[in-house]
Design a protein around this motif. Sequence first.
Motif, PDB file in Angstrom:
ATOM      1  N   ALA A   3       0.838  -1.193   0.000  1.00  0.00           N
ATOM      2  CA  ALA A   3       0.000   0.000   0.000  1.00  0.00           C
ATOM      3  C   ALA A   3       0.871   1.240   0.000  1.00  0.00           C
ATOM      4  N   LEU A   4       0.381   2.250  -0.649  1.00  0.00           N
ATOM      5  CA  LEU A   4       0.963   3.573  -0.587  1.00  0.00           C
ATOM      6  C   LEU A   4      -0.090   4.430   0.111  1.00  0.00           C
ATOM      7  N   VAL A   5       0.288   4.939   1.283  1.00  0.00           N
ATOM      8  CA  VAL A   5      -0.642   5.659   2.149  1.00  0.00           C
ATOM      9  C   VAL A   5      -0.297   7.146   2.123  1.00  0.00           C
ATOM     10  N   GLN A   6      -1.283   7.975   1.872  1.00  0.00           N
ATOM     11  CA  GLN A   6      -1.073   9.414   1.863  1.00  0.00           C
ATOM     12  C   GLN A   6      -2.050  10.067   2.829  1.00  0.00           C
ATOM     13  N   ARG A   7      -1.493  10.893   3.731  1.00  0.00           N
ATOM     14  CA  ARG A   7      -2.348  11.675   4.625  1.00  0.00           C
ATOM     15  C   ARG A   7      -2.925  12.817   3.799  1.00  0.00           C
ATOM     16  N   VAL A   8      -4.251  12.954   3.832  1.00  0.00           N
ATOM     17  CA  VAL A   8      -4.904  13.936   2.966  1.00  0.00           C
ATOM     18  C   VAL A   8      -5.861  14.835   3.746  1.00  0.00           C
ATOM     19  N   SER A   9      -6.067  16.026   3.182  1.00  0.00           N
ATOM     20  CA  SER A   9      -7.120  16.915   3.681  1.00  0.00           C
ATOM     21  C   SER A   9      -8.455  16.512   3.067  1.00  0.00           C
ATOM     22  N   GLU A  10      -8.371  15.998   1.819  1.00  0.00           N
ATOM     23  CA  GLU A  10      -9.544  15.486   1.120  1.00  0.00           C
ATOM     24  C   GLU A  10      -9.075  14.648  -0.063  1.00  0.00           C
ATOM     25  N   ALA A  11      -9.924  13.752  -0.511  1.00  0.00           N
ATOM     26  CA  ALA A  11      -9.610  12.920  -1.676  1.00  0.00           C
ATOM     27  C   ALA A  11     -10.907  12.426  -2.298  1.00  0.00           C
ATOM     28  N   ALA A  12     -10.847  12.197  -3.609  1.00  0.00           N
ATOM     29  CA  ALA A  12     -12.031  11.714  -4.327  1.00  0.00           C
ATOM     30  C   ALA A  12     -11.583  10.876  -5.515  1.00  0.00           C
ATOM     31  N   VAL A  13     -12.446   9.960  -5.925  1.00  0.00           N
ATOM     32  CA  VAL A  13     -12.210   9.180  -7.136  1.00  0.00           C
ATOM     33  C   VAL A  13     -13.457   9.298  -8.012  1.00  0.00           C
ATOM     34  N   ARG A  14     -13.189   9.538  -9.302  1.00  0.00           N
ATOM     35  CA  ARG A  14     -14.265   9.700 -10.279  1.00  0.00           C
ATOM     36  C   ARG A  14     -14.120   8.658 -11.383  1.00  0.00           C
ATOM     37  N   ILE A  15     -15.257   8.195 -11.857  1.00  0.00           N
ATOM     38  CA  ILE A  15     -15.301   7.293 -13.003  1.00  0.00           C
ATOM     39  C   ILE A  15     -16.303   7.893 -13.976  1.00  0.00           C
ATOM     40  N   ASP A  16     -15.856   8.140 -15.207  1.00  0.00           N
ATOM     41  CA  ASP A  16     -16.696   8.783 -16.222  1.00  0.00           C
ATOM     42  C   ASP A  16     -17.325  10.075 -15.705  1.00  0.00           C
ATOM     43  N   GLY A  17     -16.556  10.840 -14.930  1.00  0.00           N
ATOM     44  CA  GLY A  17     -17.005  12.128 -14.423  1.00  0.00           C
ATOM     45  C   GLY A  17     -17.833  12.083 -13.158  1.00  0.00           C
ATOM     46  N   ALA A  18     -18.269  10.897 -12.745  1.00  0.00           N
ATOM     47  CA  ALA A  18     -19.105  10.773 -11.542  1.00  0.00           C
ATOM     48  C   ALA A  18     -18.252  10.370 -10.340  1.00  0.00           C
ATOM     49  N   VAL A  19     -18.468  11.051  -9.208  1.00  0.00           N
ATOM     50  CA  VAL A  19     -17.758  10.710  -7.977  1.00  0.00           C
ATOM     51  C   VAL A  19     -18.299   9.378  -7.466  1.00  0.00           C
ATOM     52  N   VAL A  20     -17.392   8.416  -7.266  1.00  0.00           N
ATOM     53  CA  VAL A  20     -17.797   7.113  -6.733  1.00  0.00           C
ATOM     54  C   VAL A  20     -17.312   6.905  -5.304  1.00  0.00           C
ATOM     55  N   GLY A  21     -16.374   7.729  -4.859  1.00  0.00           N
ATOM     56  CA  GLY A  21     -15.885   7.660  -3.491  1.00  0.00           C
ATOM     57  C   GLY A  21     -15.168   8.939  -3.137  1.00  0.00           C
ATOM     58  N   GLU A  22     -15.392   9.429  -1.917  1.00  0.00           N
ATOM     59  CA  GLU A  22     -14.690  10.625  -1.480  1.00  0.00           C
ATOM     60  C   GLU A  22     -14.629  10.672   0.040  1.00  0.00           C
ATOM     61  N   ILE A  23     -13.604  11.363   0.539  1.00  0.00           N
ATOM     62  CA  ILE A  23     -13.428  11.540   1.973  1.00  0.00           C
ATOM     63  C   ILE A  23     -12.959  12.964   2.240  1.00  0.00           C
ATOM     64  N   GLY A  24     -13.119  13.379   3.491  1.00  0.00           N
ATOM     65  CA  GLY A  24     -12.504  14.603   3.983  1.00  0.00           C
ATOM     66  C   GLY A  24     -11.135  14.222   4.546  1.00  0.00           C
ATOM     67  N   PRO A  25     -10.753  14.780   5.679  1.00  0.00           N
ATOM     68  CA  PRO A  25      -9.449  14.457   6.254  1.00  0.00           C
ATOM     69  C   PRO A  25      -9.322  12.959   6.546  1.00  0.00           C
ATOM     70  N   GLY A  26      -8.160  12.415   6.236  1.00  0.00           N
ATOM     71  CA  GLY A  26      -7.920  10.994   6.484  1.00  0.00           C
ATOM     72  C   GLY A  26      -6.788  10.475   5.645  1.00  0.00           C
ATOM     73  N   LEU A  27      -6.976   9.277   5.093  1.00  0.00           N
ATOM     74  CA  LEU A  27      -5.934   8.613   4.320  1.00  0.00           C
ATOM     75  C   LEU A  27      -6.428   8.203   2.941  1.00  0.00           C
ATOM     76  N   MET A  28      -5.605   8.490   1.953  1.00  0.00           N
ATOM     77  CA  MET A  28      -5.776   7.952   0.604  1.00  0.00           C
ATOM     78  C   MET A  28      -4.892   6.715   0.566  1.00  0.00           C
ATOM     79  N   ILE A  29      -5.471   5.557   0.291  1.00  0.00           N
ATOM     80  CA  ILE A  29      -4.718   4.307   0.324  1.00  0.00           C
ATOM     81  C   ILE A  29      -4.788   3.645  -1.050  1.00  0.00           C
TER      82      ILE A  29
END
Length: 145
Positions: A3-29
């Motif tokens: 795993a590559l772990v990144q401490r983030v203020s926010e993160a999101a993943v989009r597929i075909d322009g639609a957000v399928v997952g997002e978080i505020g403060p935490g970890l992008m893994i």
Amino acid sequence: MRALVQRVSEAAVRIDGAVVGEIGPGLMILVCAMAGDTEAQAEKLAARIAKMRIFQDEAGKMNRSLLDTGGGALVVSQFTLAADTSRGNRPGFSAAAPPDEGNRLYEHFSKALAGQGVEVANGRFGADMKVSLINDGPVTIWIEA
């Protein structure tokens, strides 16, 4: 598993322009199942990440875990973490688990992390994803189990 772990203020993943997952403060893994990995390794990796003390305490020292902060985790499958770059200019990925096994272990890892008490959002295994994040620190850590 890797795993590559990144401490983030926010993160999101989009597929075909639609957000399928997002978080505020935490970890992008970004997580990769390697050939021969087991469910026990996925569980061990999840527990280590949930308890890894990489968030700042009141004194500004990295002394708090994801569990301590109540942050979320955005978990994205990333088979390219298995890259072998020892020969030539094109990485090889034969060390990655086969797709069916990789997907099973990716899902098991996400469930194990949620079982630790972490709110988990996911990308979609095998999809062409667009990932955005604000790396906090920056703090980026490579971890294997």
